[in-house]
Design a protein around this motif. Structure first.
Motif, PDB file in Angstrom:
ATOM      1  N   GLY A 157     -62.378 -14.583 107.764  1.00  0.00           N
ATOM      2  CA  GLY A 157     -63.207 -15.825 107.195  1.00  0.00           C
ATOM      3  C   GLY A 157     -64.792 -15.452 107.760  1.00  0.00           C
ATOM      4  O   GLY A 157     -65.726 -15.659 107.120  1.00  0.00           O
TER       5      GLY A 157
ATOM      6  N   ASP B 235     -56.996 -17.952 104.504  1.00  0.00           N
ATOM      7  CA  ASP B 235     -55.975 -18.849 105.079  1.00  0.00           C
ATOM      8  C   ASP B 235     -56.553 -20.514 104.700  1.00  0.00           C
ATOM      9  O   ASP B 235     -57.564 -20.636 104.863  1.00  0.00           O
ATOM     10  CB  ASP B 235     -55.830 -18.809 106.502  1.00  0.00           C
ATOM     11  CG  ASP B 235     -54.655 -17.541 106.613  1.00  0.00           C
ATOM     12  OD1 ASP B 235     -53.831 -17.503 105.875  1.00  0.00           O
ATOM     13  OD2 ASP B 235     -54.986 -16.672 107.560  1.00  0.00           O
ATOM     14  N   VAL B 236     -55.597 -21.377 104.535  1.00  0.00           N
ATOM     15  CA  VAL B 236     -56.143 -22.837 104.102  1.00  0.00           C
ATOM     16  C   VAL B 236     -56.789 -23.429 105.101  1.00  0.00           C
ATOM     17  O   VAL B 236     -58.011 -23.974 104.714  1.00  0.00           O
ATOM     18  CB  VAL B 236     -54.932 -23.598 104.065  1.00  0.00           C
ATOM     19  CG1 VAL B 236     -54.386 -23.677 102.548  1.00  0.00           C
ATOM     20  CG2 VAL B 236     -53.841 -23.578 104.877  1.00  0.00           C
ATOM     21  N   THR B 237     -56.656 -23.171 106.484  1.00  0.00           N
ATOM     22  CA  THR B 237     -57.541 -23.715 107.329  1.00  0.00           C
ATOM     23  C   THR B 237     -59.085 -23.076 107.335  1.00  0.00           C
ATOM     24  O   THR B 237     -60.159 -23.763 107.278  1.00  0.00           O
ATOM     25  CB  THR B 237     -57.219 -23.640 108.954  1.00  0.00           C
ATOM     26  OG1 THR B 237     -56.956 -22.317 109.128  1.00  0.00           O
ATOM     27  CG2 THR B 237     -56.040 -24.367 109.042  1.00  0.00           C
ATOM     28  N   ILE B 238     -59.146 -21.917 107.210  1.00  0.00           N
ATOM     29  CA  ILE B 238     -60.365 -21.207 106.905  1.00  0.00           C
ATOM     30  C   ILE B 238     -61.007 -21.336 105.656  1.00  0.00           C
ATOM     31  O   ILE B 238     -62.394 -21.647 105.299  1.00  0.00           O
ATOM     32  CB  ILE B 238     -60.131 -19.656 107.165  1.00  0.00           C
ATOM     33  CG1 ILE B 238     -59.442 -19.112 108.384  1.00  0.00           C
ATOM     34  CG2 ILE B 238     -61.455 -18.737 107.188  1.00  0.00           C
ATOM     35  CD1 ILE B 238     -60.029 -19.731 109.465  1.00  0.00           C
ATOM     36  N   GLN B 239     -60.212 -21.685 104.652  1.00  0.00           N
ATOM     37  CA  GLN B 239     -60.628 -22.044 103.208  1.00  0.00           C
ATOM     38  C   GLN B 239     -61.437 -23.384 103.279  1.00  0.00           C
ATOM     39  O   GLN B 239     -62.455 -23.612 102.933  1.00  0.00           O
ATOM     40  CB  GLN B 239     -59.445 -22.014 102.192  1.00  0.00           C
ATOM     41  CG  GLN B 239     -59.949 -22.799 101.027  1.00  0.00           C
ATOM     42  CD  GLN B 239     -58.857 -22.752  99.946  1.00  0.00           C
ATOM     43  OE1 GLN B 239     -58.658 -21.673  99.347  1.00  0.00           O
ATOM     44  NE2 GLN B 239     -58.106 -23.510  99.654  1.00  0.00           N
ATOM     45  N   ALA B 240     -60.848 -24.363 104.073  1.00  0.00           N
ATOM     46  CA  ALA B 240     -61.230 -25.531 104.324  1.00  0.00           C
ATOM     47  C   ALA B 240     -62.793 -25.472 104.888  1.00  0.00           C
ATOM     48  O   ALA B 240     -63.745 -25.937 104.572  1.00  0.00           O
ATOM     49  CB  ALA B 240     -60.651 -26.640 105.112  1.00  0.00           C
ATOM     50  N   GLN B 241     -62.622 -24.461 105.829  1.00  0.00           N
ATOM     51  CA  GLN B 241     -64.079 -24.553 106.683  1.00  0.00           C
ATOM     52  C   GLN B 241     -65.199 -23.813 105.622  1.00  0.00           C
ATOM     53  O   GLN B 241     -66.382 -24.394 105.539  1.00  0.00           O
ATOM     54  CB  GLN B 241     -63.836 -23.547 107.653  1.00  0.00           C
ATOM     55  CG  GLN B 241     -63.053 -23.979 108.967  1.00  0.00           C
ATOM     56  CD  GLN B 241     -63.087 -22.771 109.981  1.00  0.00           C
ATOM     57  OE1 GLN B 241     -63.445 -21.553 109.725  1.00  0.00           O
ATOM     58  NE2 GLN B 241     -62.277 -23.122 111.026  1.00  0.00           N
TER      59      GLN B 241
ATOM     60  N   ASN C 209     -66.228 -26.486 102.855  1.00  0.00           N
ATOM     61  CA  ASN C 209     -67.317 -27.319 103.455  1.00  0.00           C
ATOM     62  C   ASN C 209     -68.701 -26.741 103.691  1.00  0.00           C
ATOM     63  O   ASN C 209     -69.677 -27.158 103.279  1.00  0.00           O
ATOM     64  CB  ASN C 209     -66.862 -27.726 104.878  1.00  0.00           C
ATOM     65  CG  ASN C 209     -65.784 -28.919 104.596  1.00  0.00           C
ATOM     66  OD1 ASN C 209     -65.484 -29.529 103.407  1.00  0.00           O
ATOM     67  ND2 ASN C 209     -65.085 -29.408 105.698  1.00  0.00           N
TER      68      ASN C 209
ATOM     69  N   GLN D 164     -62.298 -30.237  94.641  1.00  0.00           N
ATOM     70  CA  GLN D 164     -63.109 -30.775  95.721  1.00  0.00           C
ATOM     71  C   GLN D 164     -64.711 -30.295  95.722  1.00  0.00           C
ATOM     72  O   GLN D 164     -65.595 -30.775  96.320  1.00  0.00           O
ATOM     73  CB  GLN D 164     -62.409 -29.986  96.847  1.00  0.00           C
ATOM     74  CG  GLN D 164     -60.787 -30.539  97.348  1.00  0.00           C
ATOM     75  CD  GLN D 164     -60.939 -32.006  97.354  1.00  0.00           C
ATOM     76  OE1 GLN D 164     -61.882 -32.685  98.177  1.00  0.00           O
ATOM     77  NE2 GLN D 164     -60.139 -32.604  96.792  1.00  0.00           N
TER      78      GLN D 164
ATOM     79  N   GLU E 260     -50.491 -19.221 108.942  1.00  0.00           N
ATOM     80  CA  GLU E 260     -51.423 -18.516 108.525  1.00  0.00           C
ATOM     81  C   GLU E 260     -51.309 -16.950 108.610  1.00  0.00           C
ATOM     82  O   GLU E 260     -50.153 -16.487 109.223  1.00  0.00           O
ATOM     83  CB  GLU E 260     -52.619 -18.883 109.002  1.00  0.00           C
ATOM     84  CG  GLU E 260     -53.154 -20.413 108.851  1.00  0.00           C
ATOM     85  CD  GLU E 260     -54.438 -20.526 109.673  1.00  0.00           C
ATOM     86  OE1 GLU E 260     -55.364 -20.524 109.096  1.00  0.00           O
ATOM     87  OE2 GLU E 260     -54.262 -21.097 110.778  1.00  0.00           O
TER      88      GLU E 260
ATOM     89  N   SER F 296     -55.584 -29.417 105.143  1.00  0.00           N
ATOM     90  CA  SER F 296     -56.689 -28.653 104.490  1.00  0.00           C
ATOM     91  C   SER F 296     -56.423 -28.008 102.977  1.00  0.00           C
ATOM     92  O   SER F 296     -57.082 -27.567 102.420  1.00  0.00           O
ATOM     93  CB  SER F 296     -56.329 -27.320 105.384  1.00  0.00           C
ATOM     94  OG  SER F 296     -56.839 -27.403 106.917  1.00  0.00           O
TER      95      SER F 296
ATOM     96  N   LYS G 275     -61.914 -36.886  98.003  1.00  0.00           N
ATOM     97  CA  LYS G 275     -62.394 -36.011  98.797  1.00  0.00           C
ATOM     98  C   LYS G 275     -61.896 -35.601 100.227  1.00  0.00           C
ATOM     99  O   LYS G 275     -61.442 -36.402 100.813  1.00  0.00           O
ATOM    100  CB  LYS G 275     -64.025 -36.286  98.944  1.00  0.00           C
ATOM    101  CG  LYS G 275     -64.848 -36.408  97.662  1.00  0.00           C
ATOM    102  CD  LYS G 275     -65.163 -34.886  97.258  1.00  0.00           C
ATOM    103  CE  LYS G 275     -65.812 -34.803  95.917  1.00  0.00           C
ATOM    104  NZ  LYS G 275     -65.464 -33.663  94.929  1.00  0.00           N
TER     105      LYS G 275
ATOM    106  N   GLU H  71     -60.984 -30.348 110.381  1.00  0.00           N
ATOM    107  CA  GLU H  71     -61.336 -28.871 110.346  1.00  0.00           C
ATOM    108  C   GLU H  71     -61.009 -28.569 111.907  1.00  0.00           C
ATOM    109  O   GLU H  71     -61.367 -29.201 112.774  1.00  0.00           O
ATOM    110  CB  GLU H  71     -62.831 -28.981 109.947  1.00  0.00           C
ATOM    111  CG  GLU H  71     -63.108 -27.966 109.348  1.00  0.00           C
ATOM    112  CD  GLU H  71     -64.718 -27.881 108.803  1.00  0.00           C
ATOM    113  OE1 GLU H  71     -65.278 -26.857 109.422  1.00  0.00           O
ATOM    114  OE2 GLU H  71     -65.153 -28.523 108.150  1.00  0.00           O
TER     115      GLU H  71
ATOM    116  N   GLU I 148     -61.019 -19.393 114.400  1.00  0.00           N
ATOM    117  CA  GLU I 148     -59.792 -19.029 113.873  1.00  0.00           C
ATOM    118  C   GLU I 148     -58.805 -18.436 114.689  1.00  0.00           C
ATOM    119  O   GLU I 148     -58.935 -18.726 115.769  1.00  0.00           O
ATOM    120  CB  GLU I 148     -60.350 -17.426 113.294  1.00  0.00           C
ATOM    121  CG  GLU I 148     -61.386 -17.924 112.097  1.00  0.00           C
ATOM    122  CD  GLU I 148     -61.983 -16.594 111.610  1.00  0.00           C
ATOM    123  OE1 GLU I 148     -61.544 -15.743 111.543  1.00  0.00           O
ATOM    124  OE2 GLU I 148     -63.262 -16.574 111.264  1.00  0.00           O
TER     125      GLU I 148
END
Lengths: 328, 330
Positions: free
Chosen positions: A160, A188-194, A197, A222, B49, B262, B271, B276, B280
């Motif tokens: 990320g 990864d999805v949580t990093i992708q979301a970051q 944004n 999105q 992850e 996410s 949206k 968040e 990491e």
């Protein structure tokens, strides 16, 4: 108002040992400042080749057609021949973010050095100024300890973080146009979301135009304002993202949406698009999708159709062949 | 009520790590105190992850990683295999019954072997068949079950697309007639329409051949669609485990909630309300003490009381297990 980027009638062919293959056929797209155009499609649909054509990064065996135009700031990129002209585009007016950030940084050169190097090529800056801009940029994309990261190598950063550094590097020259080729696919999805944004904020702040290439319709929904759906080198449907995803008309667009597992509707069956994407070596004549189209006629009249987009609703463009079968 | 086919009890797997040859050896705990029971005929999902230990857990269950503490027991119809005390003869038998499907169908198939040889290799190595005719017969049988064109058996893998290659990998895994399959990110490298095709094939084969899957994936929407029960892993621990509908409609652990939020929605008007997560996933070399998720948890307390919590699953509703620390803050 003229567009930031205008691509007209672009054909891209590659000369290979096995013959001349068509990677892109008759693609016309335009993009305004501050807008995000998503390009979506499966592997082999020509998404990346389209982006690389804008930067003239396609390999030496590439053949463009004579009447194709890629216009940025009233200049046709395809007519550029000298390196000095190309420099204005590559990393100057246009920057690119790639999918795999590990492959885009040189492994044995510090990240900071790479950032300074490309800045000084494009801008009349001293080394000190370039360093300040780079560190500021790293801070802006949310990298903690920017000073320390600046002196590190790419392998010392996590996935990320590397992608953030890549974005910082691409943005430090203040491009007017950003080409993002699957920038979140490896994350990864949580990093992708970051990262999504972050990109949205930056696009707003810098007011640039973005071409966002991905195979993930969720990401497109999105991020993008408009979307172009590509199949085997042709755009089959194009329009505002809301309209295309809510009211898809081309059987390929519908097929893509139906194949996608929807987390809000677990009972919906997953419907694959029948068959495989044909090899570009034997690209179907006529409608390129006809070999997999559920509405293809028995007598094969789609073989003789000439593809081309028509406006079926204001802003909603659809391939001619898809107009009839899309109604079914 | 169906029986368990695999029981994992207090399983930990650690790896030795040495920064350079002079420094001290360290232990990295990749999988930490895992307890799961996989029911016969289920489609058990494992999400998380990268670096969460999904693959290590899958490999440990197959006997491909050394088990540090705890045990894994495979319950066959007539007998049990305890992987901590198994001898090499029993291991060979176990290998026939538990197989792995890999992620990348481009890397998993030897480019120098024909499709027929690729699928037949397990039969020959495990000495399941006695004659070439018998082998050919089995290869053809499984190939047609996996919807491969029998005329393609003489070709080499380079002639096939990603989806077809994945079907070859599946046929190879299933040819020894196993009962338990670990599918490690088996659709991650495929385009969506091919992904749908392979998922449907896995489901169909499950019914035809009475298979049990451990399905490892990072893609929650895929897992939600195919799995009956899902365990969410974070940094070597399972933080939540529940039947998939329950998990996706009523997530309890803050990490599960963040993961679900996410996923980019395909509806442009919806949206993202992504919770968040800061930062990491920490390095497994130096995991946080107490609750491993506390460094990124939106509910972590100021006084740091999560540092002293001992992790462990609690049953909050029938079959819905949540890590202790996540019960209160969730």
């Amino acid at each position: 108002m003229s567009h930031l980027l205008e691509i007209n009638n672009l054909d891209v062919k590659f000369d290979t040992d096995e013959g001349r293959i068509t990677a892109i056929e008759n693609v016309s797209i335009s993009l305004d400042q501050g807008k995000v155009l998503g390009i979506v499609g499966e592997s082999g649909s020509g998404k990346s080749v389209t982006a690389k054509s804008i930067m003239q990064l396609n390999p030496g065996n590439t053949i463009y057609n004579d009447d194709a135009e890629i216009i940025i700031d009233d200049e046709n990129v395809l007519k550029f021949t000298s390196n000095n002209d190309l420099k204005k585009i590559r990393g100057g007016k246009v920057s690119m973010i790639f999918q795999e950030p590990m492959a885009s940084f040189a492994p044995a050169i510090k990240i900071g050095h790479q950032m300074i190097e490309q800045l000084m090529i494009h801008k009349p800056l001293t080394k000190k100024e370039a360093k300040d801009i780079s560190i500021d940029m790293l801070n802006r994309v949310g990298i903690a300890d920017a000073e320390k990261r600046f002196n590190q190598y790419a392998f010392e950063l996590s996935g990320g973080m590397r992608q953030r550094a890549m974005i910082a590097m691409a943005l430090s020259t203040m491009p007017k146009l950003l080409l993002a080729d699957e920038p979140t696919t490896a994350l990864d999805v949580t990093i992708q979301a970051q990262v999504i944004n972050l990109m949205k904020d930056i696009i707003k702040e810098f007011n640039m135009g973005v071409i966002f290439i991905t195979h993930d319709l969720g990401v497109i929904a999105q991020v993008a304002d408009d979307v172009a759906v590509m199949y085997l080198g042709s755009v089959v449907e194009q329009g505002p993202v809301n309209e295309i995803l809510k009211n898809p008309m081309h059987p390929y667009t519908r097929g893509l949406i139906n194949a996608l597992p929807d987390i809000n509707n677990l009972d919906a069956p997953l419907t694959p698009i029948p068959g495989n994407i044909p090899s570009p070596l034997d690209r179907p004549n006529g409608c390129v999708f006809r070999t997999r189209c559920p509405h293809a006629s028995k007598e094969g009249k789609e073989e003789n159709i000439k593809m081309g987009l028509v406006e079926v609703k204001p802003g909603h463009w659809l391939d001619k062949c898809g107009v009839d079968c899309g109604k079914k | 009520m169906s029986k368990n086919i695999v029981s994992v009890n207090n399983l930990s797997v650690s790896f030795d790590y040495q920064e350079n040859f002079l420094s001290k050896k360290q232990k990295i705990k990749a999988v930490n105190n895992i307890n799961i029971k996989i029911k016969k005929g289920s489609f058990f999902g494992l999400v998380g992850e990268s670096g969460s230990g999904k693959t290590t857990l899958g490999r440990a269950i197959l006997g491909a990683n050394k088990i540090s503490t705890g045990n894994v027991i495979f319950h066959d119809d007539d007998r049990d295999y305890d992987l901590t005390s198994i001898n090499s003869k029993e291991m060979k038998e176990y290998r026939k019954k538990a197989q792995l499907i890999f992620q990348d169908p481009y890397a998993a198939l030897s480019p120098r072997m024909t499709v027929r040889d690729i699928i037949a290799e397990p039969l020959e190595v495990m000495k399941i068949t006695n004659s070439r005719e018998e082998t050919d017969e089995k290869v053809r049988e499984i190939a047609s079950k996996c919807r491969l064109n029998l005329e393609h058996l003489r070709r080499y893998p380079h002639a096939f697309s990603g989806g077809q290659r994945q079907r070859i990998s599946i046929a190879r895994a299933l040819v020894s007639n196993p009962k338990f399959i670990v599918a490690d990110e088996s659709v991650a490298a495929l385009d969506v329409s091919i992904q749908a095709d392979i998922l449907n094939l896995l489901k169909q084969l499950q019914n035809e051949l009475n298979l049990t899957y451990l399905f490892i994936s990072h893609d929650l929407s895929v897992v939600a669609h195919v799995c009956d029960i899902v365990a969410v892993m974070y940094l070597g621990h399972i933080v939540e485990m529940a039947p998939s509908r329950d998990l996706f409609s009523n997530p309890r652990h803050p990490y599960t909630k963040a993961l679900l939020s996410s996923i980019p929605s395909i509806d442009p008007e919806n949206k993202s309300k992504a919770i968040e997560l800061e930062g990491e996933i920490p390095s497994a070399m130096n995991p946080p003490s107490g609750c491993v998720f506390r460094t990124r948890c939106p509910h972590a307390s100021q006084d740091g009381k999560e540092e002293n919590i001992e992790m462990g699953l609690e049953e909050v509703e029938p079959d819905h297990w949540v890590d202790r620390c996540g019960v209160s803050c969730g």
